[in-house]
Design an enzyme around this catalytic site. Sequence first.
Site, PDB file in Angstrom:
ATOM      1  CG  ASP A  10       3.452  11.016   0.196  1.00  0.00           C
ATOM      2  OD1 ASP A  10       2.989  12.174   0.181  1.00  0.00           O
ATOM      3  OD2 ASP A  10       2.776  10.008   0.498  1.00  0.00           O
TER       4      ASP A  10
ATOM      5  CD  GLU B  83       3.291  17.366   3.151  1.00  0.00           C
ATOM      6  OE1 GLU B  83       3.396  16.390   3.909  1.00  0.00           O
ATOM      7  OE2 GLU B  83       3.253  17.272   1.921  1.00  0.00           O
TER       8      GLU B  83
ATOM      9  CG  ASP C  65      -3.552  12.813  -0.551  1.00  0.00           C
ATOM     10  OD1 ASP C  65      -2.892  12.334  -1.491  1.00  0.00           O
ATOM     11  OD2 ASP C  65      -3.301  12.592   0.652  1.00  0.00           O
TER      12      ASP C  65
HETATM   13  O1  MIG Z   1      -0.928   9.053   4.308  1.00  0.00           O
HETATM   14  O2  MIG Z   1       1.715   6.688   0.288  1.00  0.00           O
HETATM   15  O3  MIG Z   1      -0.439  12.083  -1.148  1.00  0.00           O
HETATM   16  O4  MIG Z   1      -0.264  10.117  -3.108  1.00  0.00           O
HETATM   17  O5  MIG Z   1      -0.536   7.440  -2.296  1.00  0.00           O
HETATM   18  C1  MIG Z   1      -1.052   8.870   2.936  1.00  0.00           C
HETATM   19  C2  MIG Z   1       0.333   6.690   0.353  1.00  0.00           C
HETATM   20  C3  MIG Z   1       0.304   8.814   2.294  1.00  0.00           C
HETATM   21  C4  MIG Z   1      -0.238  10.420   0.554  1.00  0.00           C
HETATM   22  C5  MIG Z   1       0.048  10.789  -0.863  1.00  0.00           C
HETATM   23  C6  MIG Z   1      -0.542   9.768  -1.776  1.00  0.00           C
HETATM   24  C7  MIG Z   1       0.037   8.408  -1.460  1.00  0.00           C
HETATM   25  C8  MIG Z   1      -0.234   8.056  -0.007  1.00  0.00           C
HETATM   26  N1  MIG Z   1       0.316   9.097   0.863  1.00  0.00           N
END
Ligand code: MIG
Length: 818
Positions: free
Chosen positions: A428, A431, A504
């Site tokens: 995650d 980016e 999200d």
């Molecule tokens: O700032 O890990 O898109 O699926 O549950 C949020 C927590 C960070 C974003 C992800 C989401 C995940 C969440 N993450």
Amino acid sequence: MEDNILNQELLANRLIEEEEEEFHHLNNPADGIKPIIKKYLGVPNHADQLDNKFFFTDGDAKVEVTVVTDEIIRVRLAPHGVFLEEFSYAVPKLEHKATVFALHEDENEFRVSTSVVNCHIRKDDFFISFSDIQNHITSADAVPMHWEENVKFGGYYVYCTKTCASQESFFGLGDKPTELNLRGKRLKNWNTDAYSFAWNQDPLYRSIPFYISVNEGIAHGIFFDNTFKAHFDFGAEDPTKTSFWADGGELQYYYIHGPHMMDVVKSYHLLTGTHPMPPLWALGYHQCRWSYYPEAKVKKIANGFRENKIPCDGIYLDIDYMDGYRCFTWNRKYFPDPKKMIKELAADGFKTVVIIDPGIRVDDNYSVFKEGKENRYFCRRCDDYFMEGHVWPGRCQFPDFTNPDVRTWWGGLFDELVQLGVAGVWNDMNEPAVFGAGTFPDDVRHQYDGFRGSHRKAHNVYGMQMVRATYEGLRKLMKNKRPFTITRAGYSGVQRYSSVWTGDNVASWEHLKLGNIQMQRLSTSGISFCGTDIGGFSGEPDGELFTRWIQMGTFSPFMRAHSAGDTKEREPWSFGAPFTAINRKFIELRYRMLPYLYSTFWEHHRYGFPILRSIVMQEQDEISNHFRQDEFTYGDKILICPVLEPGQQSRKVYLPKGKWYNFWTYEMVDGGKEVTVPTPLETIPIFVKAGSVIPEYPVMQYVGEKEIEEVKLNIYYSNYEVNSFLFEDYGETFAYEQDIYLEKKFVVSGKSTVLTVQQSMEGLYTPRYESYYFNVIGLPFAPTKILADGKDVPYSIDENKCVEFKFTKNFKQIEIVK
Ligand code: MIG
């Protein structure tokens, strides 16, 4: 900044003037320091050939035209005649596969031709265009390729502008949350953490600089392999022009000839690769939440599935399993014995997937940070300071995943997790996302596999290289087992390492619609193994929305429910009757259709077919199809139309030409038109192509729960010949890379008095089950006998007039006779 440049220029001029008074220099060096503003290619006056590469020059700038395959031609531009070194994260190996090609010259043009396409270089003005062998122009420059100096960073902004025809449509470009047809839109590629993104928000998490044009029934693709911030304009600024440009790098694009969209997608896969085969369990249902903790909660959720008899294979641990969000650590208060927990979950059929983010907490008592620091693995700014930013763990530094040594190190860090029994990893925030600032500043430096660059160049590939390091590490550590990976960010080619989810999203009907489009678009853009957060990440779905989303998710290549931490319980049984039963029915359907999905995945992996296929991909000749975005096929044989409105009791569904069976009623319908289909909450429109053989497993609570003793073959009668395929292998090893698998082909052909089904197979794998259970649907006559490999077999006919019987899996021919 601009002011600064001007000042420097003035100053330089003044100094020169002063000097000149005294020394009377011959030339004025200030002439050379004026930035180049929009310079266009001049007139090509010369052509050279080196193997499959052709070079054209206007005396200063150079253009290279490379014949890649019969269908693919690559164009590159070097503003001052020097090309950048060839390197691409998207295209690992540029294999030259064209058989015949040649350069022709006449008074008007140079022309590079293969057996399929021509690339024309016009002598008047250096316009480049492409045509097919009927000399039909499919793509043409509207102005010559051009560039503009980037004074701040060096290099050039590079531009290509092509004509846009009045009826031309555009598809692809990854995860853009907008209409499927991109005509009239201007879009940007710059990976962005876009929490609760909205319809038309741009850019999102991924950068896929590949689009397909369809004009006058002919499709071609443009793959602009440039990792810098890139822009696309599909007739938005000027309806007669299509442009793409980037803030740096090289103007380099592949022209990919169709004529069918499917051909373009397949050729794009030839360049950028396909998904490896996933472990079979990863095609099952996954349950996620931010976050399930402590251990007791995880167990409770797992038990909930088994108690409710709702199949599930994947269970996720989001960031709270870690100690202070430090990657590769455990919060021992919540998870005192992860190995034991994972083992117990596994005994009950659950595969544990854990999240790993790129931010590594700055903490000298934390071994991952210490190792990274000692080895100088973290990204640094232009002046050599470390790149620091805040994410979940607090102040963090970030591995430079574009450095192969860093990737190897990172891959090795999964050793402990693998030993604990973790089956998959979720990347995650890659980016990369940074709180406050959004992402890294432009001046951060990257090793870029030896080709060095700033974050401007590496930003869009950072996430892809992270999940690559993750995948390659897991692959080594798991020995011969297939790892499962999922990533949020990516660039073209990311499919070689991971599945993706759309990020999200929001629990709204609008997002259900968006997700449907995004999955089709991702499939068209090389990323077939994709899914949305079922139910919507933020906000609260009601039972109806959640169920409609489960129904759509049943036909997403990747199927996972996920929700943000501040939302109510969100499991398939959370909404009570009648929702739980319907959710169960659909998740069971997912499991019944696993052999079909798995075979479709093989077609993707091996032959480059997308898993989801929009209507336009099947019937691009019909302009009205360019605007259909609700229906799609799931593989080649099954048409799905999710229900996307609340309270909808029926809806119109377009069926491509041919004969179709309503999956629920077995009623046969003629395609090539819209039909109205009832859509009570218990169903969504599902149609099966006549002549299909759809293999089916018994319902299981998880993959591998029981030994498969028999595979059901659903055979849909047709009065023309249709082929179907079934792929079988071990489902979790890489033996398929050593050709250990079985590819079966079924040929169904019906007449008014007989239906024949033939089977042939190729391969080295032997499935454990012995027999098929046949279910023949839509037979237009009552059978008097069934001959299987010449032998009479007993059969029965059920209340739907389906003919059922059993026979060995090795049959060669079945005849059902009137
Ligand atoms: O700032 O890990 O898109 O699926 O549950 C949020 C927590 C960070 C974003 C992800 C989401 C995940 C969440 N993450």
